[in-house]
Design an enzyme around this catalytic site. Structure first.
Site, short mmCIF file in Angstrom:
data_model
loop_
_atom_site.label_atom_id
_atom_site.label_comp_id
_atom_site.label_asym_id
_atom_site.label_seq_id
_atom_site.Cartn_x
_atom_site.Cartn_y
_atom_site.Cartn_z
N CYS A 211 5.60 6.26 4.72
CA CYS A 211 4.46 5.53 4.15
C CYS A 211 4.00 6.13 2.82
O CYS A 211 3.15 5.55 2.14
CB CYS A 211 3.28 5.53 5.12
SG CYS A 211 3.64 4.60 6.60
N GLU B 252 -1.11 -3.53 11.78
CA GLU B 252 -0.25 -3.26 10.62
C GLU B 252 1.18 -3.70 10.91
O GLU B 252 1.88 -4.20 10.04
CB GLU B 252 -0.29 -1.75 10.35
CG GLU B 252 0.21 -1.35 8.99
CD GLU B 252 0.10 0.15 8.80
OE1 GLU B 252 -0.62 0.58 7.90
OE2 GLU B 252 0.72 0.92 9.57
N HIS C 200 5.21 0.12 -0.32
CA HIS C 200 5.83 -0.76 0.67
C HIS C 200 4.71 -1.70 1.10
O HIS C 200 3.62 -1.67 0.49
CB HIS C 200 6.41 0.05 1.85
CG HIS C 200 5.38 0.70 2.68
ND1 HIS C 200 4.70 1.84 2.27
CD2 HIS C 200 4.85 0.40 3.89
CE1 HIS C 200 3.83 2.20 3.19
NE2 HIS C 200 3.88 1.33 4.19
N HIS D 41 2.98 -4.83 4.17
CA HIS D 41 2.88 -5.34 5.53
C HIS D 41 2.34 -6.77 5.57
O HIS D 41 1.66 -7.21 4.64
CB HIS D 41 1.91 -4.47 6.36
CG HIS D 41 2.36 -3.06 6.54
ND1 HIS D 41 3.43 -2.73 7.35
CD2 HIS D 41 1.93 -1.90 6.01
CE1 HIS D 41 3.61 -1.41 7.31
NE2 HIS D 41 2.71 -0.89 6.50
N ASP E 84 -5.33 -10.41 -0.07
CA ASP E 84 -4.07 -11.11 0.17
C ASP E 84 -3.17 -11.09 -1.06
O ASP E 84 -3.60 -11.43 -2.17
CB ASP E 84 -4.35 -12.57 0.57
CG ASP E 84 -3.07 -13.26 1.04
OD1 ASP E 84 -2.21 -12.58 1.61
OD2 ASP E 84 -2.94 -14.48 0.82
N HIS E 85 -1.91 -10.69 -0.86
CA HIS E 85 -0.94 -10.58 -1.95
C HIS E 85 -1.44 -9.59 -3.00
O HIS E 85 -1.18 -9.77 -4.19
CB HIS E 85 -0.62 -11.95 -2.56
CG HIS E 85 0.32 -12.75 -1.70
ND1 HIS E 85 -0.10 -13.37 -0.56
CD2 HIS E 85 1.65 -13.02 -1.82
CE1 HIS E 85 0.92 -14.01 -0.01
NE2 HIS E 85 1.99 -13.80 -0.74
N HIS F 181 0.84 -1.20 0.00
CA HIS F 181 0.00 0.00 0.00
C HIS F 181 0.87 1.25 0.00
O HIS F 181 2.10 1.19 0.05
CB HIS F 181 -0.98 0.02 1.18
CG HIS F 181 -0.42 0.55 2.47
ND1 HIS F 181 -1.08 1.47 3.24
CD2 HIS F 181 0.75 0.29 3.11
CE1 HIS F 181 -0.36 1.75 4.31
NE2 HIS F 181 0.74 1.05 4.26
#
Lengths: 137, 137, 137, 137, 137, 137
Positions: free
Chosen positions: E33, E126, E39, E41, E79-80, E14
């Protein structure tokens, strides 16, 4: 050479005892773990393989394949099971973490070789306070 | 008013099923947890009490006393035991985390009142992925 | 050969400093750890022994006996203590995690041999970010 | 000889793929990790050095210096970054945990030697289920 | 009334930024961020529902059904993935943990009602240091 | 309304005792925590604030600002310190987790209001087994 580890978890019942011992002797040696009505654990399993990263993919082993092998040869056989009475490769063995880890090694060694990697270590945790590590000899 | 929590752990076997259901129906509703040969868990239990810190000691409750109560009324009765067959306060109850948490509340409410504090919450974790919280009503 | 590990925890105060250094030099070398009024940690200790599982019990070492040895030779001497001033086997030694781990090894080596196992590793964690491992040489 | 470990964390985006592969082949080999729009992780990094504790300070290495080296040579370059496109020492390399760990080794080996210690192991965790360890050869 | 929680995890990329802000202003407000190259998480998600345990099954909700709902309405979509560009229910929204948690609530509220339970809380982590909780209003 | 939590850690020494009590009475009430030579902990602190996410930034509070406030008003004053003798806002107070949590609330309430958010909860963990929560009244 790099060492890659996959964590898996399973829940199972077990009991530590020898049928030829008296209840008193079982209790003396195995403590509360000898309870004839079973108890159980959330086991945490770390499978470590070693290999050389493939020059194209950068991976020592395909993690999805490794996970499938662990599922097929271990997790499907032990998860939500009774380790003393329902797991074929544990018949006639004590269900101490030591013996379970050794049995897991025997289950996984060949299938992991077959996908081109080498089993290096089994780490099996029974509680947050107790675990064993086995390197195959 | 302050909320103080004590963590304890125990290992036990259990099974989710209803005797009047067929094996097939038990499996359908309770999944792998219905295995007739038992399975088990490392349960993690958080007992939260609320109280006003004593002006002399700075403590809302004596943690050693609280721990002793949890040992006596819960841990000694369930640790390394079969929750379905060996725990008096679970007789005739399903051993789902919901019902275990409610039973723990009933076990602890009075003894904690007797040392001058008030039980506020039971949190019971069955695995790292599943837990319940119960506030007494 | 299998490696079995027991986790124990203790809380203690300590200070890193050399009396012959100036306060400024102590601060320069040891940072905040040189605070003359002490600070402390929740230490986490992992004791690893190696052995061959007994063919009857399936256990490399009796975990209850191992835990009793760790209690007697380590935990009772350091838990809720000042590592610099109250622990006999730390007299005249720096209380860095390195030196504490080495001292623990010396404390445990013989008692563990006496119950038929071999001390393999001391792992001592000071915080979630810092730990040492010592193998006896 | 003692082994001292420092834990650090960082968050980064990455993607596993080879430009000469078709999208289908990338998906087949790398699974969801081949997503062209990136995904990311909270990486946990353990740097282990070995050394002999200094007889005056009791420390094998100054942890503050070690932490500064890891910050400078690793964390500042990878934290909140895209590992495929923004990290100089990863250019032309797959961003598998295997290859990242090997690259971290190359980054840290000399600077750690320069402060009098010896890099022993890189452990890099991508998720709670997957990690690698690299010992430099 | 009992509160039951299911933990799930997912990995995603994100970026926090507003297109109408200058790069400098984005960096000022969102810090690292705001990196334009993304980047990511390992997010940990706790879904808490409340309900009354069924008198026959002892369960407030069928955990397998709850897990399937979370998979279908959340995990398969995030996811991913890249939370800014690939997730339909995040279009036009900031991908701060606050806004993701609120969006998850909107996704899950109706499907959980449809299986007879009531969504009580979304907890989204996070990193090990930052998390939010949302109760629907 | 959303609840946002920031985790911080610190290490400190302390002792539970009342100077007017005899050593015996202190030991009786406070147990090993009354050791006159101090002991210590790795404290883990969770600060929860509540607020409405800003419609432009999507954030209820700027986490960097929150972290700076916690550093300035708490961590710099307690980290690697003796809570009984070196922390101004603890003078004349018992250093039980209850009283430390209440003192932290008083320290943080105004500075957090000043950046536009509202302190909701202090959670302070002394060990993995003991923690308190305080909501300001």
């Amino acid at each position: 050479m790099i060492y890659l580890t996959r964590r898996e978890t399973f829940n199972a019942a077990h009991r530590l005892f020898r049928p030829e011992y008296s209840d008193k002797k079982n209790l003396e040696i195995f403590g509360k773990c000898s309870n004839p009505n079973w108890h159980g654990h959330n086991y945490t399993l770390y499978i470590t393989v070693k290999g050389i990263p493939n020059s194209e993919t950068g991976m020592a082993i395909n993690l999805k394949e490794l996970s499938q092998i662990i599922q097929k040869y271990i997790i499907e056989k032990v998860d939500h099971k009774n380790l003393n009475t329902e797991v074929d490769f544990m018949y006639g063995r004590m269900t101490s973490i030591e013996m379970i880890a050794i049995a897991f090694w025997e289950q996984l060694k060949q299938p992991i070789l077959a996908i081109g990697a080498q089993l290096y270590k089994i780490r099996l945790e029974e509680t947050e306070n107790n675990f064993v590590e086995y390197f195959g000899q």
